[in-house]
Design a protein around this motif. Structure first.
Motif, PDB file in Angstrom:
ATOM      1  N   SER A   5       1.132  -1.028   0.191  1.00 50.92           N
ATOM      2  CA  SER A   5      -0.229   0.247   0.133  1.00 50.92           C
ATOM      3  C   SER A   5       0.724   1.267  -0.107  1.00 50.92           C
ATOM      4  O   SER A   5       0.625   1.900  -0.810  1.00 50.92           O
ATOM      5  CB  SER A   5      -1.181   0.293   1.073  1.00 50.92           C
ATOM      6  N   GLU A   6       1.618   1.455   1.081  1.00 53.92           N
ATOM      7  CA  GLU A   6       3.046   1.886   1.004  1.00 53.92           C
ATOM      8  C   GLU A   6       3.564   2.424  -0.256  1.00 53.92           C
ATOM      9  O   GLU A   6       4.053   3.549  -0.521  1.00 53.92           O
ATOM     10  CB  GLU A   6       3.778   2.080   2.454  1.00 53.92           C
ATOM     11  N   THR A   8       2.139   1.568  -3.184  1.00 52.53           N
ATOM     12  CA  THR A   8       1.710   2.079  -4.346  1.00 52.53           C
ATOM     13  C   THR A   8       1.436   3.742  -4.294  1.00 52.53           C
ATOM     14  O   THR A   8       1.130   4.423  -4.832  1.00 52.53           O
ATOM     15  CB  THR A   8       0.416   1.089  -4.379  1.00 52.53           C
ATOM     16  N   ARG A   9       1.424   3.909  -2.835  1.00 51.59           N
ATOM     17  CA  ARG A   9       1.140   5.953  -2.802  1.00 51.59           C
ATOM     18  C   ARG A   9       1.871   6.678  -3.079  1.00 51.59           C
ATOM     19  O   ARG A   9       1.986   7.402  -4.276  1.00 51.59           O
ATOM     20  CB  ARG A   9       0.890   5.977  -1.068  1.00 51.59           C
ATOM     21  N   HIS A  46      -8.749   6.399  -4.704  1.00 53.12           N
ATOM     22  CA  HIS A  46      -9.044   4.941  -3.667  1.00 53.12           C
ATOM     23  C   HIS A  46      -7.410   5.617  -3.002  1.00 53.12           C
ATOM     24  O   HIS A  46      -8.194   6.389  -1.206  1.00 53.12           O
ATOM     25  CB  HIS A  46      -8.627   4.100  -3.892  1.00 53.12           C
ATOM     26  N   TYR A  47      -6.763   6.199  -3.185  1.00 48.54           N
ATOM     27  CA  TYR A  47      -5.492   6.785  -2.114  1.00 48.54           C
ATOM     28  C   TYR A  47      -5.888   8.292  -2.187  1.00 48.54           C
ATOM     29  O   TYR A  47      -5.521   8.985  -1.043  1.00 48.54           O
ATOM     30  CB  TYR A  47      -3.977   6.893  -2.973  1.00 48.54           C
TER      31      TYR A  47
END
Length: 106
Positions: A5-6, A8-9, A46-47
């Motif tokens: 997740s990090e 991707t962010r 989403h983010y």
């Protein structure tokens, strides 16, 4: 190690930096950022549900990158030398990362 997740962010933030630096703020759409990041538009949303908040996070992220790259001045340095050392570290970071500089300035 950063989570998926990090990562991707971070990928989205880096892509947004490149888009802003090359296209400008107005033309840096969520669609363009998603293309640049190699992810779906929905994943960017989403983010970062709002474009204005994404740009705010981009500036925060660049500032954090710059901050972590600043070398601490020698402990014996006086106030003037500490300020000069910090300024030189910042200039070095932005000269090595021209995309961040251009994005930060815009």
């Amino acid at each position: 190690m950063a989570s998926k997740s990090e990562r991707t962010r971070t990928t989205i933030l880096e892509a947004a930096c490149r888009c802003i630096a090359t296209l400008g703020i107005e033309r840096s759409s969520i669609t363009e950022i998603a293309k640049e990041a190699g992810v779906s538009r929905g994943l960017v949303a989403h983010y970062f549900p709002e474009k204005s908040r994404l740009f705010f996070h981009v500036i925060q992220w660049i500032a954090a990158q710059a901050y972590t790259s600043i070398e601490a001045p020698p402990s014996e340095a006086g106030p003037r030398e500490r300020i000069l050392h910090t300024a030189k570290s910042n200039f070095a970071f932005f000269s090595e990362n021209a995309v961040y500089y251009k994005c930060f300035i815009l």
